[in-house]
Design a protein around this motif. Sequence first.
Motif, PDB file in Angstrom:
ATOM      1  N   THR A 180       0.853  -1.198   0.000  1.00 52.82           N
ATOM      2  CA  THR A 180       0.000   0.000   0.000  1.00 52.82           C
ATOM      3  C   THR A 180       0.890   1.251   0.000  1.00 52.82           C
ATOM      4  O   THR A 180       1.880   1.329   0.708  1.00 52.82           O
ATOM      5  N   ASP A 181       0.469   2.213  -0.800  1.00 53.58           N
ATOM      6  CA  ASP A 181       1.227   3.460  -0.830  1.00 53.58           C
ATOM      7  C   ASP A 181       0.975   4.228   0.463  1.00 53.58           C
ATOM      8  O   ASP A 181      -0.010   4.963   0.562  1.00 53.58           O
ATOM      9  N   ARG A 182       1.855   4.078   1.419  1.00 53.56           N
ATOM     10  CA  ARG A 182       1.594   4.786   2.676  1.00 53.56           C
ATOM     11  C   ARG A 182       1.834   6.284   2.554  1.00 53.56           C
ATOM     12  O   ARG A 182       1.410   7.058   3.377  1.00 53.56           O
ATOM     13  N   PHE A 183       2.495   6.651   1.483  1.00 54.73           N
ATOM     14  CA  PHE A 183       2.741   8.087   1.325  1.00 54.73           C
ATOM     15  C   PHE A 183       1.422   8.832   1.114  1.00 54.73           C
ATOM     16  O   PHE A 183       1.292   9.996   1.421  1.00 54.73           O
ATOM     17  N   LYS A 184       0.416   8.117   0.589  1.00 53.42           N
ATOM     18  CA  LYS A 184      -0.883   8.755   0.308  1.00 53.42           C
ATOM     19  C   LYS A 184      -1.452   9.423   1.553  1.00 53.42           C
ATOM     20  O   LYS A 184      -2.146  10.423   1.469  1.00 53.42           O
ATOM     21  N   PHE A 185      -1.170   8.815   2.707  1.00 51.73           N
ATOM     22  CA  PHE A 185      -1.719   9.356   3.946  1.00 51.73           C
ATOM     23  C   PHE A 185      -1.036  10.665   4.354  1.00 51.73           C
ATOM     24  O   PHE A 185      -1.475  11.339   5.267  1.00 51.73           O
ATOM     25  N   HIS A 186       0.053  10.959   3.666  1.00 48.12           N
ATOM     26  CA  HIS A 186       0.829  12.131   4.064  1.00 48.12           C
ATOM     27  C   HIS A 186       0.980  13.156   2.959  1.00 48.12           C
ATOM     28  O   HIS A 186       1.660  14.160   3.130  1.00 48.12           O
ATOM     29  N   ALA A 187       0.323  12.869   1.828  1.00 49.19           N
ATOM     30  CA  ALA A 187       0.480  13.776   0.686  1.00 49.19           C
ATOM     31  C   ALA A 187      -0.461  14.973   0.822  1.00 49.19           C
ATOM     32  O   ALA A 187      -1.191  15.317  -0.101  1.00 49.19           O
ATOM     33  N   ASP A 188      -0.498  15.567   1.973  1.00 44.39           N
ATOM     34  CA  ASP A 188      -1.390  16.713   2.180  1.00 44.39           C
ATOM     35  C   ASP A 188      -0.683  17.764   3.032  1.00 44.39           C
ATOM     36  O   ASP A 188      -1.276  18.364   3.925  1.00 44.39           O
TER      37      ASP A 188
END
Lengths: 369, 544
Positions: free
Chosen positions: B106-114
Amino acid sequence: MCRLFALSSKEPVSPMAAIKALDVMKEGHDGSGVGILLRDLGGPFENMKDAPILSGIFSEQGMRRLDLFMMDQGFMTKYKMSIKPSKTEVPGVPKRGMYLIRAYEYPETWENLAKDEIETRLMMTRLKIREMGEEKKDMIVFSFWPDTIMIKEIGDPMLIARYLGLDRDELAARVIMAQGRQNTNYAINLYACHPFLIQGFSTMTNGENTAFIPIKDFLLSRNFPGYSGYQSDSEVFAHILHYTMEILGLGLDVYKHVITPLQDKAIDKHPDSLFLKHLKTTCRQMIIDGPNCVIGTLPDNTLFMVQDRKKLRPGVVGGRPGMFAFSSEICGLDAVIPDRDKTRDIQPMHLDTAIVSPDRQEVKICRQT
Amino acid sequence: MSSNITINPSSLNINDLPWQIKWDKDRCTLCGQCTSICPVQAIELQVFRKRNIKTSINPNEQNTTDYQTFYGIKQKKNIENLCIGCSMCSMVCPNEAIYPLRNNDTDRFKFHADKNGEPRKRGGRRNASDSVLDRIKFIRISMLTDPALDAGRHEFELNTLLGRVLPPEENIKCLRKHGWIPPVREIYPLIIGGMSFGALSPTMWEGLQMGVAYLNEELGMPVRISTGEGGCPPRLLRSRFLKYVILQIASGYFGWDEIIHSIPHMKEDPCAIEIKYGQGAKPGDGGLLMWYKVNKLIAAIRGVPQGISLPSPPTHQTQYSIEESVAKMILSMSMAFGFRVPVYPKISASSTSLAVLNNLARNDFAAGLSIDGEDGGTGAAYAVSMDHMGHPIASCIRDNYLNLVKLGKQNEIPLFAGGGVGKNGNLAANAAALIMLGASGIQVGKYVMQSAAGCLGTENDRCNVCNLGVCPKGITSQDPRLYRRLDPEDVAQRIVDLFVSFDTELKKIVAPLGRSTSLPIGMSDALGINDYNAAERLKIRYVV
């Protein structure tokens, strides 16, 4: 591949002539059905050219329902010819009721109606009988039109002709169209058999219309009640012909431009290019595709043949002044008009409409270009 | 890095990233090409320190330790410099020592791309490789009952119509009485969809235009290209090549000052005017050109200051209702071009599209309807719009076509479909399926970028930085250092390749179906799918 035969003769001839032609072309069809259209009738129908004639197959119950319905409408029987099939069964021919050919007097209330209105009402009457018959499976109606008889049945053409006694003297016509069917569908619905007739316009086809669905969708959405049925992909050829000539008011020479328009470069060179360009655009949904040889008749008994854009089906026209025939194969022509000048036979090509007008003096070829 | 480092909520490790750089020390020559070409500076030259322990089996000898340093490539792990998987590093590496590898976790970066409360934006696509169009098969093969045609040697008529077509009866009447007949263009059914000058680089745009001109003038293929919302270079507006161009107007009206002023100088009418109300990739959202890309040239063509972001409003601000949109806008545009140019709207596919169509059906000036599905592409959008908003094109185009059939207007208002056509490389098959479902023509954008210019984007969230102006291929960049990588002549050549091979493939599809005399619009009997529900929905045959 189905086989077609049509003739136009100054003198009335028996439908057996066409059956004979189909029989000699038998190598090309499997005898799975025949449809015959007779127009410009001779015999007892000679003197009742305006009387609408109903052709169809009726069970006993269907006959009673028909009589009640027609009486309700105000139609009086003028002349009838009932074909009771012989008792000996013919292999492959289903047992049905009475093959009825009946001429009617118009209802009194129709007397002062305009021609268009009468034609509409005749068509609506046919559609109503068909609907009633489909509901109870007791009536099949092929045509209800003046000076027109239509017979269709499953089986070998020659056997059916004998079975139904089509060689009787009363049956004779100056224009005959017949198709010997090559069965591609075992559960044949008689409504899927050629020829197809709508308000005096009739066609039969040897072919496969691959553009059937879009064309059907287009015709069904014209809100013209007669544009219905479509048990066969070829029925649309008759309806496009009707649409071209009756609804658009154009000539037979335009029919080919509707179903197989020229490519743009050819249109640009055509003297009537503006009209043809617009016709191609607006009638795009009626462009046919696939291999098709179409033979048809018009209300004035003109007989014609057109081929698909690539001329993928056979078709030959020949004869002599007074009698011309259109046939899928030359042997069919030979069987019926052996004494013609064969050097003058014509095989219409991809741009041609071959026309024999009611004077039956010559074959006119109208090229799209 | 020591074990007692500060770990904050957004500390990511290499395994949290969607793309991981694999670097081979033994093959690397430390030439530095990879680090300099990386569009997002995801990799950098690093000094690595390595401890070597030497132990001996001789108990009298002491174990020793020494330290070795070496240079190498290191991947950054912060969100701003996330590797985008474009593989440019691999493309320039002389020794094939480096390449990115997709992390299937899972792309965990998605949770932080904000960061700073700013949600992720990107260019590209929905990033979903599933496609109903790919599953549709052509099942009505001409076998013995009718001959299959020869795609190579028979004549084919595959052009389509763009413009309001009158019913035959009415057309004949108008012809006889010299009445007004709406303009209709005969065009190739594959249209290059709206990609603006601004979203695309000057070299890409020039290449596309040259390719289209060649197809028309040398090969006789009436291919058309939409400008997208960004205006049109004045020289093109005043040239004879304008007839191959569909001018798009959208809610920002960018570039229309220039276009309106050019009307008196136009040598040719444009092919058509496309009024963009929506885009499949980000329905309900306006166009967006981010400030990175608004340089002097773009600012001049669009009539805006340099260096500012250009978000078009989600709707045309001068219009408050569909009646106004349809009646006023279409009529105004028709009038501007003397009623000689077809004007049609482009909308995002939506469950409300039938209402739009029904309005168009009652307006004689509406020349068609273009519908863009959720799999369409964009130069820039919020990720949430791209990923979750929108309607698939297949059922939308089918519903609209069948609605026209019900009205008897299936030949009068051509439908154009776009959005994910050829997203997995099956351009001709997808296009033919949509045509047989009822589309009169197909619009493609992403496929053109991928095929004609080598766009690196895929449905796996690869690259997708069109919004930042750092396109490593120079396709969507306004930076001369980048767009000089793209030779317009090469793009033009590839456009020609694309269309010529598409044409062959389209013939290879329609010929076995026994069709050649006209484009098989609505030939749904030819289609089948191995999914019962999809078959029912699309009213095509279920085949297993």
